[in-house]
Design a protein around this motif. Structure first.
Motif, short mmCIF file in Angstrom:
data_model
loop_
_atom_site.label_atom_id
_atom_site.label_comp_id
_atom_site.label_asym_id
_atom_site.label_seq_id
_atom_site.Cartn_x
_atom_site.Cartn_y
_atom_site.Cartn_z
N HIS A 222 76.64 58.05 31.80
CA HIS A 222 78.09 57.86 31.85
C HIS A 222 78.44 56.89 32.96
CE1 HIS A 222 79.94 60.16 35.38
NE2 HIS A 222 78.65 60.09 35.62
N LEU A 223 79.68 56.47 32.91
CA LEU A 223 80.23 55.75 34.05
C LEU A 223 81.62 56.30 34.30
CD1 LEU A 223 82.48 53.43 33.04
CD2 LEU A 223 80.41 52.27 32.34
N LEU A 224 82.04 56.21 35.54
CA LEU A 224 83.31 56.78 35.98
C LEU A 224 84.13 55.71 36.69
CD1 LEU A 224 85.22 59.17 36.73
CD2 LEU A 224 83.76 59.52 38.74
N VAL A 225 85.38 55.56 36.24
CA VAL A 225 86.33 54.66 36.89
C VAL A 225 87.65 55.39 37.07
CG1 VAL A 225 85.24 52.54 36.05
CG2 VAL A 225 87.02 53.62 34.68
N SER A 226 88.53 54.82 37.87
CA SER A 226 89.76 55.53 38.23
C SER A 226 90.90 55.38 37.24
CB SER A 226 90.23 55.06 39.61
OG SER A 226 90.51 53.67 39.58
N ASP A 227 90.84 54.37 36.36
CA ASP A 227 91.97 54.20 35.44
C ASP A 227 91.51 53.91 34.02
OD1 ASP A 227 92.51 51.02 34.93
OD2 ASP A 227 91.55 51.40 36.86
N GLU A 228 92.38 54.27 33.08
CA GLU A 228 92.05 54.17 31.66
C GLU A 228 91.85 52.72 31.21
OE1 GLU A 228 93.48 56.18 27.47
OE2 GLU A 228 94.96 55.94 29.05
N GLN A 229 92.65 51.80 31.71
CA GLN A 229 92.53 50.41 31.27
C GLN A 229 91.18 49.82 31.66
OE1 GLN A 229 94.70 48.77 29.12
NE2 GLN A 229 92.87 47.52 29.00
N THR A 230 90.73 50.08 32.87
CA THR A 230 89.41 49.61 33.28
C THR A 230 88.34 50.19 32.37
OG1 THR A 230 90.13 49.38 35.57
CG2 THR A 230 87.75 49.53 35.19
N CYS A 231 88.47 51.47 32.06
CA CYS A 231 87.52 52.14 31.17
C CYS A 231 87.49 51.47 29.80
CB CYS A 231 87.92 53.62 31.06
SG CYS A 231 86.61 54.70 30.52
N LEU A 232 88.65 51.17 29.26
CA LEU A 232 88.72 50.49 27.96
C LEU A 232 88.11 49.09 28.02
CD1 LEU A 232 92.31 51.60 26.93
CD2 LEU A 232 90.19 52.21 25.74
N ASP A 233 88.37 48.37 29.11
CA ASP A 233 87.81 47.02 29.28
C ASP A 233 86.28 47.07 29.33
OD1 ASP A 233 90.40 46.05 29.34
OD2 ASP A 233 90.44 45.79 31.52
N LEU A 234 85.74 48.04 30.06
CA LEU A 234 84.28 48.16 30.16
C LEU A 234 83.67 48.58 28.82
CD1 LEU A 234 84.00 49.85 33.67
CD2 LEU A 234 83.63 47.44 33.08
N LYS A 235 84.35 49.45 28.10
CA LYS A 235 83.86 49.85 26.77
C LYS A 235 83.78 48.64 25.85
CE LYS A 235 84.61 53.16 23.04
NZ LYS A 235 85.41 54.31 22.59
N LYS A 236 84.79 47.79 25.92
CA LYS A 236 84.79 46.58 25.08
C LYS A 236 83.61 45.68 25.44
CE LYS A 236 87.98 43.06 23.41
NZ LYS A 236 87.67 41.70 23.80
N GLN A 237 83.34 45.52 26.73
CA GLN A 237 82.20 44.71 27.16
C GLN A 237 80.89 45.26 26.61
OE1 GLN A 237 82.00 43.78 31.38
NE2 GLN A 237 84.24 43.90 31.52
N ILE A 238 80.73 46.58 26.67
CA ILE A 238 79.51 47.22 26.17
C ILE A 238 79.40 47.03 24.65
CG2 ILE A 238 78.34 49.44 25.85
CD1 ILE A 238 79.66 50.21 28.65
N GLN A 239 80.51 47.21 23.95
CA GLN A 239 80.49 47.05 22.50
C GLN A 239 80.18 45.61 22.10
OE1 GLN A 239 84.38 48.76 21.72
NE2 GLN A 239 83.46 50.65 20.97
N GLU A 240 80.48 44.67 22.98
CA GLU A 240 80.21 43.26 22.71
C GLU A 240 78.82 42.85 23.18
OE1 GLU A 240 83.54 41.31 24.60
OE2 GLU A 240 84.84 41.67 22.86
#
Length: 93
Positions: free
Chosen positions: A8-26
Motif C-alpha cells: 500500500h501507499l499512504l498520502v494525506s489527501d484524496e486528490q494526490t491518491c487519485l493522481d498516483l493511482k493514475k500514474q500506476i495505471q499508466e
C-alpha cells in the motif's frame, strides 16, 4: 484462517491518491511510487505489508484485501491515517 499479502501507499489527501493511482495505471511501478510518496514507513519497502490475516489491519483494509481482485490497485481507501492505495499480491482462503 485466511491470509493475504499486500502493499500500500499512504498520502494525506484524496486528490494526490487519485493522481498516483493514475500514474500506476499508466505503467508506473507501484513500489517506486510508494517509496517516493508514501508517508507510511512501509513506503521504504515499496509499500510491502507482508502477510496478515483478518483483523490484523484496520477494518477498511480487511474489506478490500479479503474481498477484491488480486493484482489490481484499489482505492482511494480512506482510514483514520489518510488515503491509501492497496494492491493485493496474494490471498489464501
Amino acid at each position: 484462517m485466511a491470509k493475504a499479502t499486500a502493499r500500500h501507499l499512504l498520502v494525506s489527501d484524496e486528490q494526490t491518491c487519485l493522481d498516483l493511482k493514475k500514474q500506476i495505471q499508466e505503467g508506473a511501478d507501484f513500489g517506486e511510487i510508494a517509496k517516493q510518496h508514501s508517508s507510511c514507513p512501509s513506503g521504504q519497502r515499496g509499500g510491502d505489508l507482508g502477510q496478515f490475516g483478518p483483523g490484523d489491519m484496520v477494518p477498511e483494509f480487511d474489506t478490500v484485501v479479503f474481498n477484491e481482485a488480486i493484482g489490481e490497485v484499489h482505492g482511494p481507501v480512506k482510514t483514520q491515517f489518510g488515503y491509501h492505495l492497496l494492491e493485493i499480491t496474494s490471498r489464501e482462503d
